[in-house]
Design a protein around this motif. Sequence first.
Motif, mmCIF file in Angstrom:
data_model
loop_
_atom_site.group_PDB
_atom_site.id
_atom_site.type_symbol
_atom_site.label_atom_id
_atom_site.label_comp_id
_atom_site.label_asym_id
_atom_site.label_seq_id
_atom_site.Cartn_x
_atom_site.Cartn_y
_atom_site.Cartn_z
ATOM 1 N N CYS A 168 0.833 -1.205 0.000
ATOM 2 C CA CYS A 168 0.000 0.000 0.000
ATOM 3 C C CYS A 168 0.868 1.256 0.000
ATOM 4 O O CYS A 168 0.575 2.229 -0.720
ATOM 5 C CB CYS A 168 -0.929 -0.015 1.200
ATOM 6 N N ALA A 169 1.953 1.237 0.807
ATOM 7 C CA ALA A 169 2.840 2.404 0.830
ATOM 8 C C ALA A 169 3.504 2.599 -0.524
ATOM 9 O O ALA A 169 3.588 3.724 -1.039
ATOM 10 C CB ALA A 169 3.893 2.225 1.920
ATOM 11 N N ALA A 170 3.970 1.486 -1.138
ATOM 12 C CA ALA A 170 4.593 1.601 -2.461
ATOM 13 C C ALA A 170 3.589 2.080 -3.502
ATOM 14 O O ALA A 170 3.901 2.913 -4.360
ATOM 15 C CB ALA A 170 5.181 0.243 -2.873
ATOM 16 N N THR A 171 2.344 1.576 -3.405
ATOM 17 C CA THR A 171 1.303 2.015 -4.345
ATOM 18 C C THR A 171 0.985 3.485 -4.163
ATOM 19 O O THR A 171 0.779 4.221 -5.139
ATOM 20 C CB THR A 171 0.038 1.171 -4.135
ATOM 21 N N LYS A 172 0.953 3.942 -2.916
ATOM 22 C CA LYS A 172 0.689 5.355 -2.663
ATOM 23 C C LYS A 172 1.802 6.224 -3.250
ATOM 24 O O LYS A 172 1.529 7.255 -3.904
ATOM 25 C CB LYS A 172 0.553 5.586 -1.159
ATOM 26 N N ASP A 173 3.050 5.813 -3.041
ATOM 27 C CA ASP A 173 4.160 6.572 -3.625
ATOM 28 C C ASP A 173 4.094 6.564 -5.143
ATOM 29 O O ASP A 173 4.304 7.595 -5.799
ATOM 30 C CB ASP A 173 5.495 5.988 -3.148
ATOM 31 N N PHE A 174 3.778 5.401 -5.708
ATOM 32 C CA PHE A 174 3.678 5.312 -7.165
ATOM 33 C C PHE A 174 2.558 6.207 -7.698
ATOM 34 O O PHE A 174 2.726 6.893 -8.709
ATOM 35 C CB PHE A 174 3.435 3.856 -7.573
ATOM 36 N N ASN A 175 1.413 6.215 -7.007
ATOM 37 C CA ASN A 175 0.298 7.076 -7.429
ATOM 38 C C ASN A 175 0.676 8.546 -7.320
ATOM 39 O O ASN A 175 0.300 9.365 -8.179
ATOM 40 C CB ASN A 175 -0.938 6.773 -6.598
ATOM 41 N N ARG A 176 1.414 8.894 -6.253
ATOM 42 C CA ARG A 176 1.826 10.283 -6.103
ATOM 43 C C ARG A 176 2.761 10.689 -7.251
ATOM 44 O O ARG A 176 2.632 11.788 -7.820
ATOM 45 C CB ARG A 176 2.531 10.463 -4.758
ATOM 46 N N ILE A 177 3.677 9.780 -7.612
ATOM 47 C CA ILE A 177 4.586 10.079 -8.721
ATOM 48 C C ILE A 177 3.808 10.186 -10.034
ATOM 49 O O ILE A 177 4.063 11.072 -10.868
ATOM 50 C CB ILE A 177 5.674 8.995 -8.804
ATOM 51 N N GLN A 178 2.818 9.280 -10.207
ATOM 52 C CA GLN A 178 2.008 9.321 -11.418
ATOM 53 C C GLN A 178 1.229 10.628 -11.526
ATOM 54 O O GLN A 178 1.109 11.217 -12.604
ATOM 55 C CB GLN A 178 1.053 8.130 -11.443
#
Length: 340
Positions: free
Chosen positions: A172-182
Motif C-alpha cells: 500500500c505504501a509503495a502504491t501510494k508513492d507510485f500514485n503520487r509520482i504518477q
Amino acid sequence: IDKDALDAQVKERKIQEAAEKAQHEKFAHDMKKNDKLMCLLEERQKNEIKDMNRALTEFHKNFQKPETRREFDLNDPQALKKDRPARVSDSDPRCTISGMQKFMGEDLNYDQRMKFQKEQFREWSLQQQKDWKNALADQKLADDLYDKFRIELDRKIMEEQRKEEQSRRVVCAATKDFNRIQVAELDHKNELEKAQKIKDDMDEITFLLRGDLLSENPDQAIGPLGKHHVLVDRWKGMNQEQLMAIRQFQKEQALEKLRVRDQERRRDAEWDRQRLQTARAQLLWERQQQRQNRVRRRDLDFVNAELSQEQKVKNIYLKEEEYSNIPTDEFYAQFNTTTR
C-alpha cells in the motif's frame, strides 16, 4: 470549531433519541397488551373446547353406552376372556396346521426362553458398553491430539496473516508513492501539453495572418454601390479596421480570461489561507487540551501522593496502637523492621 452548533446538534440528537425511545416503549407496551389479550382469548377458547369435549364425553357415557348397541357382541372387549382358549398345551389336538394356532416362538416355554434371551442380551449390552467406553477414550485422545494440531495450525495461520498484513502495508505504501509520482507526472504532462497547445495556436495564428491568403488586398471586393457592397466572388478577406476590431475584441477576451484566472487564483489562495488558519486553530486547541490533561494528571498524581502518605502515616499509627500492648524492646524491633 463551532462549539455552540455542536452542542445544539448533540442536544437535538438526544431529544430525537428520547422521542424514539418513548415511541419504542409505547410500541412495546401496546405489543405486551395485545399479547396478553391474545393469551386470554386463546385460554378462553381452549377452555370452551375443553368444556364442549367434556360435555360430549359425558353425553356418550350416559346416553350412548356400548352395551346398548346391536353389534356389541361383535365388539365386546371381554369376548376373548369369555371364549374358550385356542389351545391348552403344545400337544393340543386342536392345534392343527390348518388351524394356525401354534407358530414358531409361541410355545409354552416362552417365559424361560425369553429370560435366557434377556440374560444373553444383557451380556451383549455390557460388552457393547465396554467397547463404547474404549471407543470414547480413543475418541477423546484423538480429540486432544486434534485440538493440539488445531492450536498449532491457528498459530501458524495467525503468523501468516501477520506477515501478509505487513506485506500488504508495504504494498500500500509503495502504491501510494507510485500514485503520487504518477499524479505529479500527469500534472507536468498536462502543463507541457497546455504550453505546446498555446504555442501551436500562436504559430497557427501567425501563419494565417502572414499567409498569402490573408495578405491579399481586401479592397478589390468592394462593389460599385459602396463600401458595404461586397462582391462575393472577389472577396479576399477583411480590411484593417475589421481586423483591428477583431483583434481588440480578442485582446479584451484575453484580458477578461486573465482577470477571471486572477480571481480564481485569489479565491483559491483565500481558501488555502482559511484552511491553514483552521488547521492552526485545531492544532492550538489540541495542544491546549494536552497541557490541560498534563496539569490535571500532575494534580491527580500530587493528590494520590498525599493520600498515599496519609495512608502510610495511618498504618504506622495503627501499628503503634497495636504494638502499645507488647514489651518495649519487642515493639522497637518490630517498628524498625516495618519502617525498613
